[in-house]
Design an enzyme around this catalytic site. Sequence first.
Site, mmCIF file in Angstrom:
data_model
loop_
_atom_site.group_PDB
_atom_site.id
_atom_site.type_symbol
_atom_site.label_atom_id
_atom_site.label_comp_id
_atom_site.label_asym_id
_atom_site.label_seq_id
_atom_site.Cartn_x
_atom_site.Cartn_y
_atom_site.Cartn_z
ATOM 1 N N PHE A 95 -28.001 -38.535 6.803
ATOM 2 C CA PHE A 95 -27.999 -37.718 7.915
ATOM 3 C C PHE A 95 -28.825 -36.391 7.551
ATOM 4 O O PHE A 95 -28.393 -35.782 6.762
ATOM 5 C CB PHE A 95 -26.631 -37.241 8.683
ATOM 6 N N ASP B 110 -30.771 -33.484 -0.614
ATOM 7 C CA ASP B 110 -29.974 -32.715 0.604
ATOM 8 C C ASP B 110 -28.760 -32.508 0.578
ATOM 9 O O ASP B 110 -27.738 -32.886 0.342
ATOM 10 C CB ASP B 110 -30.129 -33.565 1.882
ATOM 11 N N LYS C 262 -25.379 -24.882 5.649
ATOM 12 C CA LYS C 262 -23.984 -24.557 5.782
ATOM 13 C C LYS C 262 -22.990 -23.494 5.277
ATOM 14 O O LYS C 262 -22.833 -22.571 5.783
ATOM 15 C CB LYS C 262 -23.230 -25.744 5.675
HETATM 16 C C1 PLP Z 1 -26.615 -33.339 4.802
HETATM 17 C C2 PLP Z 1 -26.966 -32.779 6.018
HETATM 18 N N1 PLP Z 1 -28.067 -32.368 6.296
HETATM 19 C C3 PLP Z 1 -28.836 -31.789 7.207
HETATM 20 C C4 PLP Z 1 -27.786 -31.306 8.242
HETATM 21 C C5 PLP Z 1 -28.505 -30.695 9.371
HETATM 22 O O1 PLP Z 1 -28.012 -29.119 9.274
HETATM 23 P P1 PLP Z 1 -27.980 -28.245 10.509
HETATM 24 O O2 PLP Z 1 -26.946 -28.923 11.696
HETATM 25 O O3 PLP Z 1 -27.692 -26.904 10.136
HETATM 26 O O4 PLP Z 1 -29.392 -28.551 11.192
HETATM 27 C C6 PLP Z 1 -26.663 -31.768 7.952
HETATM 28 C C7 PLP Z 1 -25.481 -31.377 9.151
HETATM 29 O O5 PLP Z 1 -24.531 -31.896 9.462
HETATM 30 C C8 PLP Z 1 -25.903 -32.418 6.786
HETATM 31 O O6 PLP Z 1 -24.779 -32.704 6.806
#
Ligand code: PLP
Length: 423
Positions: free
Chosen positions: A141, A226, A255
Amino acid sequence: MSIENDLDLIMDFDKNYCLQIYNPLPLAFKYGKGCYLVDEKDEEYLDMIGGIAVNSLGHAHRKLTKALRRQVGEIIHCSNYYYIPQRSELAYKLCKRSFADKAFFCNSGAEANEAAIKLARGYFHYKGEDRYEIITAKMSFHGRTLGTISATGQPKFSEPFAPVVPGFKYVEFNNFEDLESAVTQKTAAVMLELIQGESGVHPADEEYIKNVRKLCDDSGILLIIDEVQTGVGRTGTFFCYEQYGIKPDIVTLAKGLGGGVPIGAMLCTDEVATGFKPGDHGTTFGGNPLACTAGNTVLDVLDEDRILDNVNEVSSMLFEKLTKLSGKYSAIKSVRGKGLLIGIEFDERISASNMRLELAGKHILVSSIGNSVIRIAPPLIITKSQANAFCKAIDGILKNTVPAKKNVIDIIKDKIPAKGETK
Ligand SMILES: Cc1ncc(COP(=O)(O)O)c(C=O)c1O
């Protein structure tokens, strides 16, 4: 007009005026304090999900609140037309504690990943190499923008919005051969999470990540990690990659970095930074004084209050207690994760969404993923006794739902009748 204390009215307004894309519990919080949230009826809830791994310092943290109050009274935003001291300071702090030489700030995880994807492509473009493909993992994700749903290896997030951005390939997570065979002359980068948080808290194997790093080095490919969910102390080290003995070329954060104030960051080496020339990328809000003050304060508090020590201590306790519970109840299939990012998977007898509701009924907040996993990502300041209350609640719910596994003594007692008893 204030609708703050009328939950029915809040829900009514939401239903009628907000895009219906979420599925919230019938709860609205007035304020928070530490690891607790307080609803309109003044009832306290233990926050074991921390705004989905965001409220790293809990709610209304004294030092963060003070720093933000001060910053709001001085300057919130001024644009990237000017130098921003808070932004320079945060970039310095993040580079000093990582592999990185340069930082870019934005407003969310998806935006940080967009920047990473663009930077990887720009890097090869400016080198005059025709490499643009990004390999990501199935069940990953990476966000909700068009670029990041294209990177995300779960078709359910992108199918209704096809056609997606071309140039992404998806491989089996933790399967090195699959990844190796996906590499071509066109591959620019491999982009991975170290714990797939949104698909059920699945950690990457150390060997796998080391092999991926070597493959990237041997083939001249960039490695993007990520860390939007795993970064900023969540897994017990500031960056999760530290636990894998590798250095990425690009890392994304969001986050927990702002402790609740929206901020995203992309970190990279000087070499990779050549992928953006002035004007190639930017954002209006990204890196503003308020968001960067939040980031700077979170980083300072992590150090001053030795919060990583707390993450590791409470994590060990949680894993020990939850593993004990999985020995007691066969309905717990697995307990996995790192630090304070933990998934508990149940068998078909327990629905994860029911477990989430039952816990909410006991005033404990978690998230559920799919049918079988509940995830916790509490504030990094959580105490052992708060974590213990969570384990006790799970025990109490399972006790009333599924029979406990029999221990050896019980089995022997069952088999051998007590004196005077006949079987
Ligand atoms: C691993 C990862 N990357 C990207 C995102 C996307 O982040 P945002 O919701 O701040 O756009 C998330 C959100 O849960 C995530 O867990």
